[in-house]
Design an enzyme around this catalytic site. Structure first.
Site, PDB file in Angstrom:
ATOM      1  N   SER A 129       9.650  32.176  41.800  1.00 40.42           N
ATOM      2  CA  SER A 129       9.856  32.565  40.403  1.00 40.42           C
ATOM      3  C   SER A 129       9.450  31.527  39.367  1.00 40.42           C
ATOM      4  O   SER A 129       9.363  31.856  38.180  1.00 40.42           O
ATOM      5  CB  SER A 129      11.322  32.950  40.185  1.00 40.42           C
ATOM      6  OG  SER A 129      11.635  34.113  40.919  1.00 40.42           O
ATOM      7  N   VAL A 130       9.220  30.295  39.751  1.00 40.13           N
ATOM      8  CA  VAL A 130       8.770  29.308  38.766  1.00 40.13           C
ATOM      9  C   VAL A 130       7.425  29.723  38.176  1.00 40.13           C
ATOM     10  O   VAL A 130       7.108  29.400  37.030  1.00 40.13           O
ATOM     11  CB  VAL A 130       8.677  27.900  39.398  1.00 40.13           C
ATOM     12  CG1 VAL A 130       8.271  26.867  38.349  1.00 40.13           C
ATOM     13  CG2 VAL A 130      10.011  27.503  40.003  1.00 40.13           C
TER      14      VAL A 130
END
Length: 575
Positions: free
Chosen positions: A284-285
């Site tokens: 998700s970064v």
């Protein structure tokens, strides 16, 4: 008459005996003298030979060892390496090394036996093999300790010699194993900085090579990562601290690590630098890069909302959220709550071609350049196969694998005003106008505000440190096992930048295969596992870096970071 004749004969006989005796005595004296002379000469020759063997080498031996110059002219040949404050990370010390001239060993078997008994690290069979070679030179052991040298000296074995030598030592042991690297027994760089700058360091006239790394920060990061491994029962962890404005790497830690002073017995996993060589799906970064791209292209606005109550369908695949919020979410909320469904819809506004363009701008499609050789290339679909499915999965960090260093560089560009710095392990201060622009300054400001929201009210709450105004993003990715993913083997990631209203430093933490337990409340997400570690690191390193907590002007800074948007999730909850 007869009497006189008889007496005369007796006199003649006696004279003859006397003459024979004298002649025999002369012969004995001559022989004795000859024997004495021979014995004396033999004794002198033996004394001379023993003196020669114990005190001198042959001309050929001198030629063999002349490159080491065992004399007063001996010089340390390799420059030292220091951290940014002059603390020694690698240097040379003088040592004694032991070699043999097998031709001068009186009893090779006995010599091998005595040596192997005196120094257990020397194996009898190995020594015998060396000693029975028809050569003038054979190394026995390099870099003896003073105690070992005295033990060998006391054995008094003819044919063994000491020579001055130099040894590369690493005073900080494990602390900089992956970044500084190590050398072989002859001082040739084999990894890390030692390998990249092998030629420069080999020049003895060179001043110490000064790195951007900080011994104090490195020690703190390593301590916190070790603690995280223990608390989360993980198999490894890695961490990075980088200046977001000039790319200087202040700390680079990869665990497990090794002692470069004793590399024998280390395994590949210990020598593997996860920060620069490990290529992983970052999860998700990557939503930060997707969101920044969409805003920079002008395809979305802050208050745009997307329905995340149902899975997003692309081709034959359904994209779901982990503990989704349901209903509609605005773009800041999509980042705060880390919605895959919402991010996939944002990516659809970007398109395949523009996504490729911005991933290229963020530097995640090229092999990264830094002053160590252990760097891997990113892995992603070839452009011909980069389709709509690829676009969607890449938008939230799947289907593309990069190193943590790639990710740190891209996130730095998102918050530092929009320029792509070059990570470096050398201390320098490059002008800002040398860096290529990735996104506009307004987009970067918007991203800083949203990343602050992630920490104050989203998945990064456990990273918050009062007064330091962190902004960040968590990420969790299942590790690849064969052709699929391992459900219980996760990488838990958190990246923070601070102070987010005027960023100076980035802290990246990645924990490898944390286990569900009471400490992490059975959660393996980056927000649960790695965010607290990042917060502790920030708390400890900031006073050293000169970044002090801001408490008296917190309202003023909060106003700077405030974002005017309509939270859709709260409205839906109130209905």
């Amino acid at each position: 008459m007869q009497l006189r004749t008889k007496q005369h004969n007796q006199q003649i006989t006696e004279r003859a005996k006397s003459a024979n005796y004298e002649k025999a005595m002369d012969i004995c004296h001559s022989r004795l003298t000859f024997v004495i002379i021979c014995l004396t000469l033999s004794f002198l020759a033996l004394i001379s030979r023993l003196f020669y063997l114990t005190g001198f080498s042959s001309i050929e031996d001198i030629k063999i060892t002349s490159s080491r110059k065992p004399s007063k002219e001996f010089l340390l040949k390799r420059a030292s390496i220091t951290d940014r404050n002059g603390e020694l990370l690698a240097t040379n010390i003088t040592t004694a090394s032991l070699y043999a001239n097998p031709r001068y060993l009186i009893n090779p078997d006995e010599a091998a036996r005595k040596l192997s008994e005196a120094l257990p690290s020397l194996k009898y069979q190995d020594l015998i093999t060396k000693f029975k070679l028809n050569k003038n030179f054979a190394w026995v052991k390099r870099h003896l300790t003073p105690k070992e040298q005295q033990i060998i000296h006391d054995l008094g074995i003819p044919g063994l010699y000491f020579t001055k030598d130099e040894r590369r030592v690493y005073p900080q042991t494990h602390l900089f194993a992956h970044s500084v690297g190590f050398t072989d027994v002859d001082g040739n760089g084999l990894s890390g900085i030692e390998k990249t700058f092998n030629y420069d360091l080999a020049e003895s006239t060179q001043l110490p090579l000064e790195l951007s790394l900080d011994l104090r920060i490195q020690n703190i990061v390593r301590e916190e990562l070790l603690r995280a491994i223990d608390l989360n029962q993980a198999i490894g962890a890695s961490g990075l601290v980088m200046n977001v404005n000039n790319g200087e790497v202040i700390s680079m830690v990869s665990l497990p690590d090794f002692n470069p002073n004793r590399t024998e017995g280390t395994n590949d996993r210990q020598r593997f630098n996860q920060i620069s060589l490990g290529s992983y799906e970052m999860g998700s970064v990557f939503k930060v890069l997707t969101t920044a791209s969409a805003f920079d292209l002008g395809r979305v606005k802050v208050n745009d909302a997307f329905n995340v109550s149902v899975p997003y369908k692309v081709a034959n695949f359904k994209i779901n959220d982990y503990k989704g919020k349901g209903g509609e979410l605005s773009i800041p909320e999509i980042l705060m709550y880390s919605s895959n469904i919402g991010t996939a819809q944002i990516a659809s506004y970007i398109g395949v071609k523009d996504q490729q363009e911005y991933m290229q701008r963020f530097g995640v499609l090229d092999k990264l350049s830094i002053e160590i050789p252990e760097v891997s290339s990113p892995r992603y679909p070839p452009k011909k196969k980069w389709n709509e499915v690829s676009m969607v999965t890449i938008s939230y960090g799947h289907g593309i694998a990069v190193t943590p260093l790639h990710l740190a560089r891209a996130i730095a560009a998102s918050v530092n005003g929009g320029v792509l710095v070059q990570p470096t392990l050398l201390k320098h201060h490059a002008p800002r106008d040398e860096y290529p622009r990735v996104i506009g300054e307004e987009t970067s400001l918007l991203m800083r505000k949203m990343l602050r929201l992630v920490v104050t009210g989203g998945s990064g709450r456990r990273a918050e440190v009062p007064g330091y105004f962190l902004g960040g993003k968590s990420g969790t990715a299942e590790k690849i096992c064969g052709r699929g993913y391992c459900k219980n083997s996760n990488l838990s990631l958190f990246v923070a930048a601070y102070p987010i209203h005027k960023p100076e430093y980035l802290v990246l933490v990645m924990v490898d295969e944390a286990k569900r337990n009471t400490y992490n409340n059975g959660m393996l997400s980056g927000g649960a596992v790695s965010a607290p570690v990042a917060g502790e690191i920030v708390k400890r390193i900031s006073p050293i870096l000169g970044v002090h907590p801001i408490l008296d002007k917190s309202e003023e800074i909060n106003d700077i970071l405030s974002l005017d948007f309509s939270p859709r999730h709260q409205k839906i909850s109130a209905r």
